[in-house]
Motif scaffolding. Structure first.
Motif, PDB file in Angstrom:
ATOM      1  N   ALA A  75      21.300  -0.432 -26.092  1.00  0.00           N
ATOM      2  CA  ALA A  75      22.739  -0.502 -26.346  1.00  0.00           C
ATOM      3  C   ALA A  75      23.331   0.901 -26.459  1.00  0.00           C
ATOM      4  O   ALA A  75      22.664   1.843 -26.877  1.00  0.00           O
ATOM      5  CB  ALA A  75      23.007  -1.281 -27.629  1.00  0.00           C
ATOM      6  N   ALA A  78      21.926  -3.692 -32.353  1.00  0.00           N
ATOM      7  CA  ALA A  78      22.696  -3.674 -31.106  1.00  0.00           C
ATOM      8  C   ALA A  78      21.769  -3.791 -29.902  1.00  0.00           C
ATOM      9  O   ALA A  78      22.090  -4.481 -28.930  1.00  0.00           O
ATOM     10  CB  ALA A  78      23.535  -2.404 -31.023  1.00  0.00           C
ATOM     11  N   ASP A  79      20.616  -3.138 -29.958  1.00  0.00           N
ATOM     12  CA  ASP A  79      19.641  -3.257 -28.878  1.00  0.00           C
ATOM     13  C   ASP A  79      19.200  -4.706 -28.713  1.00  0.00           C
ATOM     14  O   ASP A  79      19.084  -5.211 -27.594  1.00  0.00           O
ATOM     15  CB  ASP A  79      18.416  -2.383 -29.140  1.00  0.00           C
ATOM     16  CG  ASP A  79      18.682  -0.907 -28.965  1.00  0.00           C
ATOM     17  OD1 ASP A  79      19.719  -0.532 -28.374  1.00  0.00           O
ATOM     18  OD2 ASP A  79      17.835  -0.104 -29.428  1.00  0.00           O
ATOM     19  N   ALA A  88      22.083  -6.714 -27.253  1.00  0.00           N
ATOM     20  CA  ALA A  88      22.255  -6.361 -25.837  1.00  0.00           C
ATOM     21  C   ALA A  88      21.187  -7.028 -24.980  1.00  0.00           C
ATOM     22  O   ALA A  88      21.455  -7.435 -23.846  1.00  0.00           O
ATOM     23  CB  ALA A  88      22.229  -4.850 -25.660  1.00  0.00           C
TER      24      ALA A  88
END
Length: 106
Positions: free
Chosen positions: A2, A72-73, A76
């Motif tokens: 991300a 967030a990773d 994503a």
């Protein structure tokens, strides 16, 4: 992986109504969070999913930026447009931006 944005870019997105997920624990969130941020603690990974609208960018924030990058990773990887906020809530507070205290539903 991300993307990560700085506090200035996040502040602009926030003022335009961005979706914000706070991945800190409830105790941290209650002490102070970005107004409008939805609590989605990492200790309950599935808690974030009902709060993540499809087709909109989602800003993920924690205390300093480490947990938010991890979260967030993961978001994503599921196809969501998730962005980590560098500097986190600590940076937000230190820059004099508004915070609110208290609980909110997960």
């Amino acid at each position: 992986m991300a993307r990560e944005v700085g506090l200035e870019a996040f502040a602009a997105a926030w003022s335009a109504g961005a979706v914000v997920l706070d991945v800190r624990e409830p105790e941290e969130y209650r002490l102070g969070h970005v107004p409008g941020a939805r609590l989605a603690p990492l200790s309950v990974p599935a808690a974030a999913l009902p709060h993540v609208p499809r087709g909109r960018q989602v800003y993920v924030i924690c205390a300093s930026g480490s947990r938010s990058q991890w979260a967030a990773d993961r978001l994503a990887a599921t196809g969501l447009d998730a962005v980590s906020v560098a500097g986190g809530t600590r940076g937000w507070v230190d820059s004099g931006r508004p915070v609110v205290a208290g609980s909110a539903p997960v």
